[in-house]
Design a protein around this motif. Structure first.
Motif, PDB file in Angstrom:
ATOM      1  N   LYS A 136      11.960   2.445   0.865  1.00  0.00           N
ATOM      2  CA  LYS A 136      10.542   2.680   0.265  1.00  0.00           C
ATOM      3  C   LYS A 136      10.619   2.354  -1.353  1.00  0.00           C
ATOM      4  O   LYS A 136       9.881   1.548  -1.812  1.00  0.00           O
ATOM      5  N   ALA A 137      11.801   2.994  -2.203  1.00  0.00           N
ATOM      6  CA  ALA A 137      11.807   3.051  -3.459  1.00  0.00           C
ATOM      7  C   ALA A 137      12.059   1.637  -3.789  1.00  0.00           C
ATOM      8  O   ALA A 137      11.707   1.220  -4.819  1.00  0.00           O
ATOM      9  N   LEU A 138      12.813   0.807  -3.176  1.00  0.00           N
ATOM     10  CA  LEU A 138      13.469  -0.178  -3.534  1.00  0.00           C
ATOM     11  C   LEU A 138      12.090  -1.562  -3.258  1.00  0.00           C
ATOM     12  O   LEU A 138      12.007  -2.167  -4.077  1.00  0.00           O
ATOM     13  N   LYS A 139      11.479  -1.204  -2.264  1.00  0.00           N
ATOM     14  CA  LYS A 139      10.172  -2.007  -1.998  1.00  0.00           C
ATOM     15  C   LYS A 139       9.201  -1.860  -3.203  1.00  0.00           C
ATOM     16  O   LYS A 139       8.662  -2.792  -3.603  1.00  0.00           O
ATOM     17  N   ARG A 140       9.059  -0.301  -3.750  1.00  0.00           N
ATOM     18  CA  ARG A 140       8.377  -0.246  -4.834  1.00  0.00           C
ATOM     19  C   ARG A 140       8.694  -0.835  -5.997  1.00  0.00           C
ATOM     20  O   ARG A 140       7.991  -1.658  -7.036  1.00  0.00           O
ATOM     21  N   ILE A 141       9.941  -0.911  -6.277  1.00  0.00           N
ATOM     22  CA  ILE A 141      10.570  -1.614  -7.492  1.00  0.00           C
ATOM     23  C   ILE A 141      10.332  -3.179  -7.310  1.00  0.00           C
ATOM     24  O   ILE A 141      10.174  -3.878  -8.348  1.00  0.00           O
ATOM     25  N   THR A 142      10.700  -3.770  -6.308  1.00  0.00           N
ATOM     26  CA  THR A 142      10.453  -5.172  -5.741  1.00  0.00           C
ATOM     27  C   THR A 142       9.043  -5.441  -6.275  1.00  0.00           C
ATOM     28  O   THR A 142       8.797  -6.734  -6.832  1.00  0.00           O
ATOM     29  N   ALA A 143       8.096  -4.781  -5.883  1.00  0.00           N
ATOM     30  CA  ALA A 143       6.637  -5.107  -5.944  1.00  0.00           C
ATOM     31  C   ALA A 143       6.498  -5.139  -7.415  1.00  0.00           C
ATOM     32  O   ALA A 143       5.682  -6.041  -8.085  1.00  0.00           O
ATOM     33  N   LYS A 144       6.940  -4.239  -8.195  1.00  0.00           N
ATOM     34  CA  LYS A 144       6.611  -4.331  -9.620  1.00  0.00           C
ATOM     35  C   LYS A 144       7.472  -5.431 -10.432  1.00  0.00           C
ATOM     36  O   LYS A 144       6.799  -5.904 -11.031  1.00  0.00           O
ATOM     37  N   LYS A 145       8.488  -5.610  -9.989  1.00  0.00           N
ATOM     38  CA  LYS A 145       9.074  -6.974 -10.251  1.00  0.00           C
ATOM     39  C   LYS A 145       8.437  -8.066 -10.099  1.00  0.00           C
ATOM     40  O   LYS A 145       8.080  -8.922 -11.104  1.00  0.00           O
ATOM     41  N   GLN A 146       7.798  -8.514  -9.048  1.00  0.00           N
ATOM     42  CA  GLN A 146       7.100  -9.562  -8.571  1.00  0.00           C
ATOM     43  C   GLN A 146       5.845  -9.533  -9.479  1.00  0.00           C
ATOM     44  O   GLN A 146       5.429 -10.528  -9.933  1.00  0.00           O
ATOM     45  N   ALA A 147       5.062  -8.538  -9.686  1.00  0.00           N
ATOM     46  CA  ALA A 147       4.061  -8.304 -10.494  1.00  0.00           C
ATOM     47  C   ALA A 147       4.163  -8.849 -11.903  1.00  0.00           C
ATOM     48  O   ALA A 147       3.515  -9.466 -12.359  1.00  0.00           O
ATOM     49  N   MET A 148       5.297  -8.320 -12.383  1.00  0.00           N
ATOM     50  CA  MET A 148       5.697  -8.650 -13.964  1.00  0.00           C
ATOM     51  C   MET A 148       5.886 -10.304 -13.936  1.00  0.00           C
ATOM     52  O   MET A 148       5.466 -10.839 -14.686  1.00  0.00           O
ATOM     53  N   ASP A 149       6.804 -10.704 -13.035  1.00  0.00           N
ATOM     54  CA  ASP A 149       6.876 -12.042 -12.789  1.00  0.00           C
ATOM     55  C   ASP A 149       5.606 -13.093 -12.988  1.00  0.00           C
ATOM     56  O   ASP A 149       5.555 -13.930 -13.520  1.00  0.00           O
TER      57      ASP A 149
END
Length: 79
Positions: A29-42
């Motif tokens: 769950k934590a990794l998915k949150r981090i991934t979503a933030k990274k995708q949004a920033m990209d």
């Protein structure tokens, strides 16, 4: 730390909790949150790199501010 070292450290840490389903779910769950933030920033970076897109967004903001915006449903967007 290099990417290879970070990857090894991540896998080492995950191996410690691998047998605990609850902890693995929390880690995922934590990794998915981090991934979503990274995708949004990209996505934001990509959009903001285009002056044409920035102009479109700015004009849209002005239209909304001036009350010229129109509420549409998702169904209307995908028609």
């Amino acid at each position: 730390m290099t990417a290879l070292q970070l990857n090894a450290e991540l896998l080492r840490e995950l191996s410690i909790i691998a047998e605990d389903e609850g902890l693995m779910k929390k880690a995922l769950k934590a990794l998915k949150r981090i991934t979503a933030k990274k995708q949004a920033m990209d996505e934001t970076e990509y959009i903001m790199s285009s002056s044409a897109m920035v102009d479109i967004l700015r004009k849209g903001d002005e239209e909304i501010k001036d009350g010229k915006g129109k509420v549409v449903t998702l169904d209307e967007i995908w028609k």
